[in-house]
Design an enzyme around this catalytic site. Structure first.
Site, PDB file in Angstrom:
ATOM      1  N   HIS A 250      -0.849  -4.067 -17.715  1.00  0.00           N
ATOM      2  CA  HIS A 250      -0.022  -3.195 -18.567  1.00  0.00           C
ATOM      3  C   HIS A 250      -0.019  -3.691 -20.016  1.00  0.00           C
ATOM      4  O   HIS A 250       0.162  -2.905 -20.934  1.00  0.00           O
ATOM      5  CB  HIS A 250       1.426  -3.168 -18.065  1.00  0.00           C
ATOM      6  CG  HIS A 250       1.556  -2.859 -16.611  1.00  0.00           C
ATOM      7  ND1 HIS A 250       1.105  -1.678 -16.065  1.00  0.00           N
ATOM      8  CD2 HIS A 250       2.062  -3.587 -15.569  1.00  0.00           C
ATOM      9  CE1 HIS A 250       1.353  -1.678 -14.760  1.00  0.00           C
ATOM     10  NE2 HIS A 250       1.920  -2.816 -14.437  1.00  0.00           N
TER      11      HIS A 250
ATOM     12  N   HIS B 194       6.807  -7.840 -28.660  1.00  0.00           N
ATOM     13  CA  HIS B 194       8.089  -8.140 -28.019  1.00  0.00           C
ATOM     14  C   HIS B 194       8.163  -9.612 -27.649  1.00  0.00           C
ATOM     15  O   HIS B 194       7.380 -10.082 -26.815  1.00  0.00           O
ATOM     16  CB  HIS B 194       8.268  -7.274 -26.767  1.00  0.00           C
ATOM     17  CG  HIS B 194       8.537  -5.844 -27.081  1.00  0.00           C
ATOM     18  ND1 HIS B 194       8.358  -4.823 -26.164  1.00  0.00           N
ATOM     19  CD2 HIS B 194       8.955  -5.252 -28.223  1.00  0.00           C
ATOM     20  CE1 HIS B 194       8.683  -3.683 -26.721  1.00  0.00           C
ATOM     21  NE2 HIS B 194       9.043  -3.906 -27.976  1.00  0.00           N
TER      22      HIS B 194
ATOM     23  N   HIS C 292       4.577 -10.275 -25.595  1.00  0.00           N
ATOM     24  CA  HIS C 292       3.506  -9.329 -25.263  1.00  0.00           C
ATOM     25  C   HIS C 292       3.517  -8.225 -26.311  1.00  0.00           C
ATOM     26  O   HIS C 292       4.423  -8.151 -27.136  1.00  0.00           O
ATOM     27  CB  HIS C 292       3.724  -8.736 -23.853  1.00  0.00           C
ATOM     28  CG  HIS C 292       4.988  -7.965 -23.771  1.00  0.00           C
ATOM     29  ND1 HIS C 292       6.206  -8.543 -23.415  1.00  0.00           N
ATOM     30  CD2 HIS C 292       5.264  -6.668 -24.056  1.00  0.00           C
ATOM     31  CE1 HIS C 292       7.153  -7.626 -23.480  1.00  0.00           C
ATOM     32  NE2 HIS C 292       6.615  -6.488 -23.879  1.00  0.00           N
TER      33      HIS C 292
ATOM     34  N   THR D 112      11.241  -1.641 -21.221  1.00  0.00           N
ATOM     35  CA  THR D 112      10.573  -0.372 -21.549  1.00  0.00           C
ATOM     36  C   THR D 112       9.472  -0.014 -20.545  1.00  0.00           C
ATOM     37  O   THR D 112       8.718   0.927 -20.747  1.00  0.00           O
ATOM     38  CB  THR D 112       9.949  -0.422 -22.966  1.00  0.00           C
ATOM     39  OG1 THR D 112       8.943  -1.442 -22.976  1.00  0.00           O
ATOM     40  CG2 THR D 112      10.993  -0.704 -24.021  1.00  0.00           C
TER      41      THR D 112
ATOM     42  N   HIS E 105       2.570  -3.911 -27.411  1.00  0.00           N
ATOM     43  CA  HIS E 105       2.323  -2.509 -27.065  1.00  0.00           C
ATOM     44  C   HIS E 105       1.505  -1.939 -28.221  1.00  0.00           C
ATOM     45  O   HIS E 105       1.757  -2.298 -29.380  1.00  0.00           O
ATOM     46  CB  HIS E 105       3.631  -1.741 -26.931  1.00  0.00           C
ATOM     47  CG  HIS E 105       4.564  -2.303 -25.895  1.00  0.00           C
ATOM     48  ND1 HIS E 105       4.610  -1.843 -24.596  1.00  0.00           N
ATOM     49  CD2 HIS E 105       5.463  -3.324 -25.950  1.00  0.00           C
ATOM     50  CE1 HIS E 105       5.511  -2.528 -23.912  1.00  0.00           C
ATOM     51  NE2 HIS E 105       6.032  -3.453 -24.701  1.00  0.00           N
TER      52      HIS E 105
ATOM     53  N   GLU F 180       6.767   1.249 -29.839  1.00  0.00           N
ATOM     54  CA  GLU F 180       7.717   1.881 -28.895  1.00  0.00           C
ATOM     55  C   GLU F 180       8.910   2.418 -29.680  1.00  0.00           C
ATOM     56  O   GLU F 180       9.212   3.613 -29.610  1.00  0.00           O
ATOM     57  CB  GLU F 180       8.146   0.862 -27.835  1.00  0.00           C
ATOM     58  CG  GLU F 180       6.949   0.339 -27.017  1.00  0.00           C
ATOM     59  CD  GLU F 180       7.305  -0.037 -25.611  1.00  0.00           C
ATOM     60  OE1 GLU F 180       8.086  -0.998 -25.430  1.00  0.00           O
ATOM     61  OE2 GLU F 180       6.832   0.637 -24.681  1.00  0.00           O
TER      62      GLU F 180
HETATM   63  C1  LIG Z   1      11.660  -7.921 -14.481  1.00  0.00           C
HETATM   64  O1  LIG Z   1      11.705  -8.324 -15.833  1.00  0.00           O
HETATM   65  C2  LIG Z   1      10.861  -7.739 -16.726  1.00  0.00           C
HETATM   66  C3  LIG Z   1       9.879  -6.834 -16.350  1.00  0.00           C
HETATM   67  C4  LIG Z   1       9.025  -6.285 -17.324  1.00  0.00           C
HETATM   68  C5  LIG Z   1       9.157  -6.671 -18.647  1.00  0.00           C
HETATM   69  C6  LIG Z   1       8.231  -6.122 -19.713  1.00  0.00           C
HETATM   70  C7  LIG Z   1       8.829  -4.882 -20.395  1.00  0.00           C
HETATM   71  O2  LIG Z   1       9.024  -3.865 -19.485  1.00  0.00           O
HETATM   72  N1  LIG Z   1      10.079  -5.126 -21.041  1.00  0.00           N
HETATM   73  C8  LIG Z   1       9.907  -4.936 -22.347  1.00  0.00           C
HETATM   74  S1  LIG Z   1      11.109  -5.163 -23.466  1.00  0.00           S
HETATM   75  N2  LIG Z   1       8.670  -4.533 -22.671  1.00  0.00           N
HETATM   76  C9  LIG Z   1       7.977  -4.442 -21.544  1.00  0.00           C
HETATM   77  O3  LIG Z   1       6.821  -4.062 -21.437  1.00  0.00           O
HETATM   78  C10 LIG Z   1      10.162  -7.579 -19.004  1.00  0.00           C
HETATM   79  O4  LIG Z   1      10.264  -7.899 -20.331  1.00  0.00           O
HETATM   80  C11 LIG Z   1      11.556  -8.183 -20.781  1.00  0.00           C
HETATM   81  C12 LIG Z   1      11.014  -8.112 -18.049  1.00  0.00           C
HETATM   82 ZN   LIG Z   2       7.533  -4.763 -24.322  1.00  0.00          ZN
END
Ligand SMILES: COc1ccc(C[C@@]2(O)NC(=S)NC2=O)c(OC)c1
Ligand SMILES: [Zn+2]
Length: 261
Positions: free
Chosen positions: A64, A119, A94, A199, A96, A106
């Site tokens: 992703h 992020h 990471h 997100t 986007h 985003e």
């Molecule tokens: C189970 O814990 C999680 C799961 C996914 C993400 C990644 C994300 O979903 N969240 C954001 S912000 N951007 C993303 O792509 C995460 O990041 C805090 C924490």
């Molecule tokens: Zn993110």
């Protein structure tokens, strides 16, 4: 199955609510930020980033995004101040990004989107025992969001883009030591802050968002290297490039966005 979400027509943000009903919740992210409607809060402190002893571990492609993980076994790298009641530990960062052109962030600002969004994910280790527990708690996470716009080459981003070829396929990872994300910050830390969510699925409503007002500049060439990443594994014959891995703004509902100085 639940783990088949993505950013395509069939499995993208418009259908995530089927497996993750919180997608239609009251504090979903991202949002459109409208600066004129944000309320300046003089009580908001400056953001403090203590990343000097941070230790990055590896960089990986989870299908992703591309993620840099940090050793979060102690308080060596934390964010504090701003809207936060206590320090939050740096866990990972990471990105986007879009396809060609300017979309990819985003959050949007008064209808304008940026080419990409970084992020920096932190968790509340004062109140919660594990990242997973914090990720499901209303004050469990703080994400520092930084916009990337295209222009001149970023002098330090090459350390990441030069490694991306080693994590081309979903499920690949490689060592990535002694990278301090401080080198990716803009010159000022003025910000907007609001309560939101992850997100991507599971879309937990557990994030205190801190969105920096000033973007950093990266070159089209550097951004293009992110688009060479694949959302598919080495063993899959249908290759899919990883791009447009962003969710669009969600309803603000009964929330306010506060602004620092
Ligand atoms: C189970 O814990 C999680 C799961 C996914 C993400 C990644 C994300 O979903 N969240 C954001 S912000 N951007 C993303 O792509 C995460 O990041 C805090 C924490
Ligand atoms: Zn993110």
């Amino acid at each position: 199955p639940i783990n088949s979400w993505g950013y395509g027509k069939e499995n993208g943000p418009s259908v995530w609510h089927k497996d993750f009903p919180v997608a239609q919740g009251n504090r979903q992210s991202p949002i459109e930020i409208i600066p004129k409607q944000a309320s300046y809060d003089p009580s908001l402190q400056a953001i403090l980033l203590n990343y000097d002893h941070c230790s990055s571990i590896n960089i990986s492609n989870n299908g992703h995004s591309v993620v840099v993980d940090f050793d979060d076994s102690d308080d060596r790298s934390v964010i504090q101040g701003g809207p936060l009641d206590n320090p939050y530990r740096l866990k990972q960062f990471h990105f986007h990004w879009g396809g060609k052109g300017c979309h990819g962030s985003e959050h949007t600002v008064a209808g304008r989107s940026y080419a990409s969004e970084l992020h920096l994910v932190h968790w509340n280790a004062v109140k919660y025992q594990t990242f997973g527990e914090a990720a499901a708690a209303p004050d469990g996470l703080t994400v520092l969001a930084i916009f990337l716009e295209t222009g001149d080459e970023h002098r330090w981003l090459h350390r990441i883009t030069d490694t991306l070829y080693m994590v081309k396929f979903k499920g690949s990872a490689t060592d990535f030591k002694s990278f301090n994300p401080k080198c990716l910050l803009p010159s000022t830390l003025q910000y907007w802050t609001y309560l939101g969510s992850l997100t991507t699925p599971p879309l937990h409503e557990s994030v205190i968002w801190i969105v920096l007002k000033e973007p950093i500049t990266v070159s089209e060439r550097q951004l293009g290297k992110f688009r060479m990443l694949l959302a598919t594994g080495e063993e899959e014959d249908q290759r899919m490039h990883m791009e447009n891995n962003y969710r669009t703004p969600q309803p603000l509902k009964d929330r306010e966005v506060r602004s620092s100085n």
